[in-house]
Structures are given as structure tokens and as C-alpha cells.
Write a protein that holds these residues in place. Structure first.
Motif, short mmCIF file in Angstrom:
data_model
loop_
_atom_site.label_atom_id
_atom_site.label_comp_id
_atom_site.label_asym_id
_atom_site.label_seq_id
_atom_site.Cartn_x
_atom_site.Cartn_y
_atom_site.Cartn_z
N UNK A 500 14.35 -50.85 13.90
CA UNK A 500 14.33 -49.53 14.55
C UNK A 500 15.01 -49.62 15.91
N UNK A 501 14.70 -50.70 16.67
CA UNK A 501 15.31 -50.88 17.98
C UNK A 501 16.80 -51.14 17.85
N UNK A 502 17.18 -52.04 16.95
CA UNK A 502 18.60 -52.35 16.79
C UNK A 502 19.38 -51.12 16.34
N UNK A 503 18.83 -50.35 15.41
CA UNK A 503 19.52 -49.16 14.91
C UNK A 503 19.71 -48.12 16.01
N UNK A 508 25.16 -53.08 16.14
CA UNK A 508 25.91 -54.28 15.81
C UNK A 508 25.50 -55.46 16.67
N UNK A 509 24.27 -55.45 17.11
CA UNK A 509 23.81 -56.52 18.00
C UNK A 509 24.01 -57.90 17.39
N UNK A 660 16.30 -39.22 11.89
CA UNK A 660 17.66 -39.75 12.00
C UNK A 660 17.68 -41.27 11.89
N UNK A 661 16.84 -41.95 12.66
CA UNK A 661 16.84 -43.40 12.66
C UNK A 661 16.37 -43.95 11.32
N UNK A 662 15.38 -43.32 10.72
CA UNK A 662 14.90 -43.78 9.41
C UNK A 662 16.00 -43.66 8.36
N UNK A 663 16.73 -42.56 8.35
CA UNK A 663 17.82 -42.40 7.39
C UNK A 663 18.90 -43.47 7.58
N UNK A 664 19.22 -43.77 8.81
CA UNK A 664 20.24 -44.80 9.08
C UNK A 664 19.72 -46.17 8.67
N UNK A 665 18.46 -46.45 8.96
CA UNK A 665 17.88 -47.72 8.55
C UNK A 665 17.94 -47.88 7.03
#
Length: 756
Positions: A500-503, A508-509, A660-665
Motif C-alpha cells: 500500500x505504501x509503495x503503491x 518503482x521503489x 484507487x490504491x486497492x485497484x492499482x495493487x
């Protein structure tokens, strides 16, 4: 025939008559000739002494006519007399512009030498000019009227148009100033007690010269200058060739005091100073509209201080610029062939600045005819810059970095070479068009052999970390490592929270080299628009470096040092990505600093304390909703208390972030898609955090526009970069080969354990 060896009879020596026996007639002729010459000389001298005053008045009249023909002024000369055979003294002069009652120049006395030959030829030539107690008083009114403008242009030359629809031709203006300065410079002069004053609605200046001499182009003097309340006592020396428009001038502070540069302090709030400044002009070329000048400038102990640049002085011990500059209508440029010397480093700059005045009068977006025209101060400004350094030895590179910017890196040494490049372009009418590219290239044998004030490898070991509040005061210090019971190893943190943090913060960490240029550009665009540090462009690597090694001040110098430290760590792989993420999770602020734990410590720092503070559980047990909430408050932990509405539900902006973040994850394979589809939009706070929450009604805001926490990170806010406009979520990232050995295993991303 005379026998060999017999004595020879030589003729007797010739006798010479004594002087007394010289012919009396010849003697008389010689005496009369000498006498006649003496009489002629005496008569000539007598005639000259009788006529020289008349010739002097004639010579001064000629000089007066010459000046009044050249300039629209009235020149008044006081009584004049010879002080010796060819030296003249004039008791008082005054120069008054025509049509004005204001006197521009006065002098108590003027002494000069005059050529006797030129005087009799009625073409007087003055030399060895000495002006005593001169006063030059210049002023300009609010309406723009002045008493000195005629000096800035040649006879018959029109003034340069300003503030017209075509804009100002800076080439013509600069050419007029150069020619006025060189053309009005005497070949020989000695100014004693010379005072220059200037007064205008914006500026006041006072320049006192105890003595300034010009001898066959050589300059030397001392000056006391007060300009807009900035005082300096400086020395001046150099050489000028007026006919060739060439000059070499050295300005230095007296009594071992630096010279403060005026105007910039009043205009920009910056203090700029130097010990010695050397300027040279080697020539100029003027075509129809463009002026090209060549020369050089160098300074010793050059320093700049501005609160937005750095907290201390930025110093360059030895710096210089060889320039080829072009000025024209509405534009100026630093052209190819220019060289910047920064201590032991050379850089090759190219700069172009253009102002389009017509932009102020048009609508920048034809699709919005009702929109107001763009009328900002920088309307129409276009800037393009390109800088590339020479390939520089690593030790010379670090030794050349300005003091006050790279404090942590002072003393770094290494092998190999480094080469820097940067290019940028900005049109203030279309700020979204900002382009920026920067990079540091290392040679194959580059390595760090000695670190500076701080060993950057300390991230690999247990070390003490001090947390600070907004005011810069330390809140608490704790160990980052196993000795701290609150330390949480990387593999003991829920993968939900990690991803969640990286996204949200840095997608691209695990693969980039510490930078995401597209995110930086977007942040810069927003900061320019809002004229403040409204948004950061930091990757997780940059956030970590800032918190561990640097101060919390939002200044340009800190950002530059942060970038270079990140480059060293990432490009030399001093620390693994997994360890960097582990340290990051254990030091970031996650809650109110006023909260006290049972042991008396204040604040919520690190994932261990955060999990206990909000949910009363261990970090490895955090679920998706809980992890998303913790990720949502990282950029602004002090605003976490406003995450809920009056009914105890999450506000709309936070619910949008969850979705939004959940969908990207899910799209990136971090969680199953059905888990994202069935995501709950609520969070149950079961820890001490609930008593700190504000459930009063207040306006909702979006995550991207909320004011960032000034003591914490400047987040990238990559929401608008991910899955929008059909672009790749990682577009524009400065990447390297994936380091998947440091990223949690792919098998740990999905599964029945929900990513734990």
C-alpha cells in the motif's frame, strides 16, 4: 738613397694660435648672433606671457563649444589662470542640462596641462586632468524624467524603446550603456574628493571617491559606496582601452572586509558577497538588433545567503565564468563557448531567456474564450538551460562542491570520474510544459574510498535516530535495530502495508535508482503555480535520506544534497532496498507528537507504534483496510485526526484513496482482484488513537490538495500518475535492472492469507 736604420727627420709640429688671437670680427659675429637669439627668445616669451591669457580664454571657449555641441547642456567655467608655464587652473565649473534648473556636475577647481604648440595652433589639447571636490548629482522622478539621460546615447541616437508592443531591445540598450561609458572616459584624469549621488523613487546611491586616477588607460582608486542602505569600502584597479571597448577591472574589499552586492538584497532578500571580483571585456559586436559581448568574470570567496536556498552561506572559494553572451529584442542568451569554473570543476552552460510581451494581452487558451488573460509578472517568459560538466576526477568533483550545500558529503573521496548533465525548459504561459532532465554519469572504475562527515553505510547497522517536530526541536531519540523492543524487521510487517505504501508513495521503489523524474516535474509544476513548496517529489529513498541524514528545512540546498546522497547510495548499492524499506517503516511519523506512551515517551514513530496506536495489534496482523488507512496518513500524519466525519465514517477523500490504491495493487498483482472489489470503506480504530480523532463536521478535502505535514515527508503523490490517461503506471521512471531478490516474493503477494 737613405741607408736602413738611419734616423728619419719628421716635420715639426704645427703651432696653434691662442684664443686671444681669434679674429675679432668673427668673435663679434658670434656674440651678436647669440644676443639676437636671446632677444628673440625674450621677445617671444614676452609675447606669449602677454597673449597666453587671451589664448587660454580662447582654448576654454573652444572646449565649452565642443561639449555644448556634443551634449544638450550649458557649461559654465570660472576664472582661469596659468599656474606655471603650461599648467592651467580653473576655479569652478558647472554643468547644467538644457531645459532644466538642476545642476548635474560641479567642481571647485580643475587643473590641467595644455600643449603650448596646440595652444598657438588654436587647437588646444589638455592633459593630466585633475578635478578637485567634484559633485555629480543625478536624479530621476516618478514620471521618468531625469537629468542624465543624454549621457547614455550618442549624438543623434534615439533612445531605446521600452514597454512597447514590440518590447525592449536589450542589445541596443546594453550597447548604448557600453559606448556611453567608454566614450566618456578620459585618457588621463585625477579625481580628488569626488562625490556621486543618485536619487530615484526606487533607489538611492552615494559614492565617495577620495582619489581615482586614470593614467594612459590604467585605473586605480578607492571608493566608499552606499546603495540602498548597503555600504562598502572597496578598492579599484585595472586597465581600459576605450577605442577597442576592452577593459580589465578588479574590485576588492578594503580592510579585509567582503564586498556586499547591492540591489539583490533589497529586491530578492539575498545577501551576495565576495572578497575580490575580476571583470574583463574583450570585445563587442553589434549588428542590426543583436549585441554579442565576450569576456570573463571571476570571484574569490563568493558567498550567497537566502532563507529559501540554504540555512547557512553557500560559498565558492574560487569560481569564474568565461562568457559569450548575446542580447537582442526581448531575449538574452549565454551561448556555446561559455565556461563555468567551480573550484576544480569545469561546466559548459547554455542559457536562453526570452520574453514575449504580446502574451500579456492574449488569452493563452483559445478553447476558453471567457477566461481572463494571463497577466502575471512572468507572463510570456520562456527559459531554456543546458549544462554539462567535463569528465572530472572523483576527488576533484567532491572537493569542488560549494560549501553550505553538501555538508554531509564534505571530505568524500573516491576513484574514477564523474560527469554531470542537466537540461530544462519552461514556458511560464504553459507551466505544464515544464521539461527537466538531470543525471550524473560515473566511470567504470568509480567507487567511494572514504566518506565525509557521515558514513552513509550506517543504514546497514543499528543506529540512533532522533525525531524532530515542526519547530526543529527533538521529540525523542531511539535505536533503529534489534536492541529496540519496538523495532519491527521487514519480514514481520504485513505485505498489505508494504505494498500500500509503495503503491501510493513510490511504485518503482524496488527497481529505480532513487529518482522518478516525472513525479519531480509534476511536483515542480504545482510548486511554481502555487508559488510555494506545495508538493514534494521525493521517492522513498529520498524521504529516508532526508530523515536520517539531513535537516527538516525546506530549502533548495537540502534538496540538492538529498539527491546526491541518494545517487551515491543507490548507484553504489551501499544499502539494499529491503533494508532501506525496513528503516523507513521504523522511523516515519505516524501520529500526534503529544501522545504519551506508558513509558513516558511521546509521539508515534515507526510501524510498531503505529499498529499499536491505531489498532492495538502487531504490524504483521494488519489487514488491507487497516494498511490502506496507515498508508493514507503518511504524507500528513498530523491531519489523520480529521479522517472521519461527524458519524465516524471515513471521509470521501480517504474512501477514494482506498478504492484507487486497492485497484492499482490488484492490477500490479499485490492482492487478488476480488479482494479489491470487496474492499470495505470503513476502519475500526481499536487502539488509543480513537481519543485523538475529531468527529466534528468540517469541509472535506482531497489528498492531493491537503496541506502536507511540514515536519514529515514531501510525498510524491503518485495517484495522478497511476493508471490515468492510458499511460503506464511507471512511465517516466529512472529505472535500473529489477532487484527482485530484495522485493517480497511473488508468492507472498497473493494467497489465502490476504497478503500477510
Amino acid at each position: 738613397m737613405r741607408a736602413w736604420g738611419s734616423a728619419r727627420k719628421w716635420p715639426a709640429p704645427r703651432a696653434y694660435l691662442p684664443v686671444s688671437r681669434v679674429n675679432p670680427k668673427a668673435k663679434k659675429i658670434v656674440l651678436w648672433t647669440l644676443g639676437a637669439l636671446a632677444v628673440l627668445l625674450l621677445v617671444g616669451l614676452g609675447v606669449f606671457l602677454l597673449k597666453r591669457e587671451q589664448l587660454l580664454r580662447y582654448a576654454l571657449g573652444q572646449a565649452k563649444q565642443k561639449i555644448e555641441r556634443r551634449y544638450p547642456v550649458t557649461l559654465t567655467l570660472g576664472p582661469a589662470r596659468f599656474t606655471d608655464l603650461n599648467s592651467v587652473q580653473i576655479d569652478g565649473i558647472a554643468l547644467v542640462p538644457k531645459g532644466s534648473a538642476d545642476t548635474l556636475l560641479t567642481a571647485r577647481s580643475v587643473n590641467a596641462s595644455i600643449s603650448l604648440r596646440s595652444l598657438f595652433a588654436r587647437r588646444p589639447v589638455f592633459s593630466n586632468l585633475q578635478i578637485v571636490r567634484a559633485r555629480l548629482t543625478a536624479h530621476k522622478t516618478e514620471a521618468g524624467a531625469d537629468n542624465y539621460g543624454f549621457l547614455l546615447k550618442k549624438r543623434g541616437q534615439a533612445a531605446v524603446a521600452r514597454d512597447t508592443t514590440q518590447g525592449t531591445n536589450y542589445g541596443l540598450l546594453a550597447n548604448q550603456l557600453l559606448e556611453a561609458g567608454f566614450d566618456n572616459l578620459p585618457d588621463e584624469a585625477d579625481f580628488r574628493d569626488f562625490l556621486v549621488t543618485y536619487d530615484s523613487p526606487r533607489h538611492q546611491a552615494r559614492l565617495t571617491m577620495p582619489q581615482l586616477t586614470i593614467d594612459d588607460g590604467d585605473l586605480a582608486g578607492e571608493l566608499a559606496v552606499v546603495l540602498d542602505s548597503v555600504s562598502n569600502r572597496i578598492g579599484l584597479r585595472g586597465h581600459v582601452e576605450p577605442g577597442d571597448y576592452e577593459a580589465q577591472v578588479e574590485v576588492y574589499g578594503q580592510n579585509r572586509r567582503p564586498v556586499l552586492v547591492p540591489y539583490v538584497q533589497r529586491r530578492y532578500g539575498a545577501r551576495v558577497q565576495f572578497d575580490t571580483l575580476r571583470l574583463s571585456l574583450t570585445g563587442k559586436e553589434m549588428d542590426d538588433e543583436n549585441l554579442t559581448v565576450r569576456g570573463a568574470a571571476s570571484a574569490a570567496n563568493f558567498a550567497v545567503n537566502h532563507p529559501k536556498l540554504a540555512t547557512a552561506d553557500i560559498k565558492v572559494r574560487r569560481g569564474g565564468l568565461d562568457f559569450v553572451a548575446t542580447l537582442g529584442r526581448n531575449h538574452a542568451s549565454l551561448d556555446k563557448g561559455s565556461v563555468i569554473r567551480l573550484n576544480r570543476m569545469e561546466l559548459y552552460p547554455q542559457l536562453s531567456v526570452r520574453l514575449r510581451p504580446e502574451i500579456k494581452r492574449i488569452n493563452p487558451d483559445p478553447r476558453m474564450p471567457t477566461a481572463k488573460p494571463y497577466t502575471g509578472k512572468l507572463a510570456g517568459l520562456e527559459v531554456a538551460v543546458k549544462v554539462e560538466s567535463a569528465e572530472t576526477k572523483t576527488n576533484d568533483f567532491f572537493a569542488s562542491l560549494p560549501e553550505g550545500v553538501f555538508d554531509v558529503l564534505q571530505g568524500v573521496q573516491g576513484t574514477g570520474t564523474l560527469q554531470y548533465r542537466m537540461s530544462a525548459a519552461l514556458d511560464m504561459t504553459r507551466i505544464d510544459s515544464l521539461q527537466f532532465d538531470s543525471g550524473l554519469k560515473k566511470s567504470a572504475d568509480f567507487s567511494i574510498t572514504r566518506f565525509g562527515q557521515v558514513d552513509l553505510r550506517k543504514l546497514n547497522t543499528e543506529f540512533p535516530y532522533t525525531a524532530y517536530n515542526d519547530k526543529g526541536d527533538s521529540v525523542k531519540t531511539f535505536l533503529v535495530g534489534p536492541s529496540n523492543p519496538d523495532f519491527v524487521p521487514f519480514d514481520q510487517v504485513s505485505n498489505y502495508l508494504k505494498y500500500a505504501i509503495v503503491t501510493a508513495e513510490d511504485p518503482r521503489f524496488f527497481t529505480h535508482k532513487g529518482f522518478m523524474e516525472k513525479a519531480f516535474v509534476k511536483s515542480a509544476i504545482q510548486n511554481i503555480k502555487e508559488k510555494r513548496f506545495a508538493r514534494g517529489g521525493s521517492t522513498l529513498s529520498m524521504q529516508l535520506v532526508k530523515n536520517v541524514f539531513l535537516t527538516r528545512e525546506k530549502v533548495v540546498a537540502r534538496k540538492i544534497e538529498e539527491a546526491l546522497i541518494v545517487w551515491i547510495i543507490e548507484n553504489n548499492r551501499l544499502v539494499s532496498k529491503q533494508r532501506m524499506m525496513e528503516v523507513y517503516l521504523n522511523i516515519i511519523e505516524w501520529g500526534p507528537s503529544r501522545y504519551r506512551w506508558p513509558n513516558g515517551e511521546r509521539g508515534v514513530y515507526g510501524v510498531g507504534e503505529a499498529a499499536q496506536f491505531y489498532y492495538g495489534k502487531e504490524p504483521r496482523n494488519l489487514n488491507l483496510q487497516e494498511s490502506l488507512y496507515l498508508a493514507s496518513i503518511i504524507p500528513k500524519p498530523k491531519y489523520a485526526r480529521y479522517s472521519f466525519d461527524a458519524y465516524g465514517d471515513l471521509r470521501r477523500s480517504t474512501r477514494y484513496f482506498f478504492r484507487l490504491i486497492a485497484d492499482i495493487m490488484a492490477a500490479r498483482g499485490y492482492i487478488p482482484q476480488d479482494e479489491a472489489d470487496n474492499l470495505s470503506r470503513s476502519v475500526s480504530l481499536t487502539g488509543p488513537a480513537r481519543q485523538f480523532m475529531s468527529f466534528a463536521a468540517r469541509p472535506d478535502t482531497t489528498r492531493t490538495t491537503a496541506v502536507a505535514d511540514s515536519s514529515q515527508f514531501e510525498p510524491i503523490n503518485l495517484i495522478d500518475l497511476l493508471n490515468t490517461g492510458g499511460a503506464s503506471p511507471d512511465e517516466g521512471v529512472n529505472t535500473t535492472a529489477p532487484r527482485q531478490d530484495e522485493e517480497p516474493a511473488q508468492g507472498d503477494k497473493k494467497g489465502k492469507d490476504g497478503g500477510k
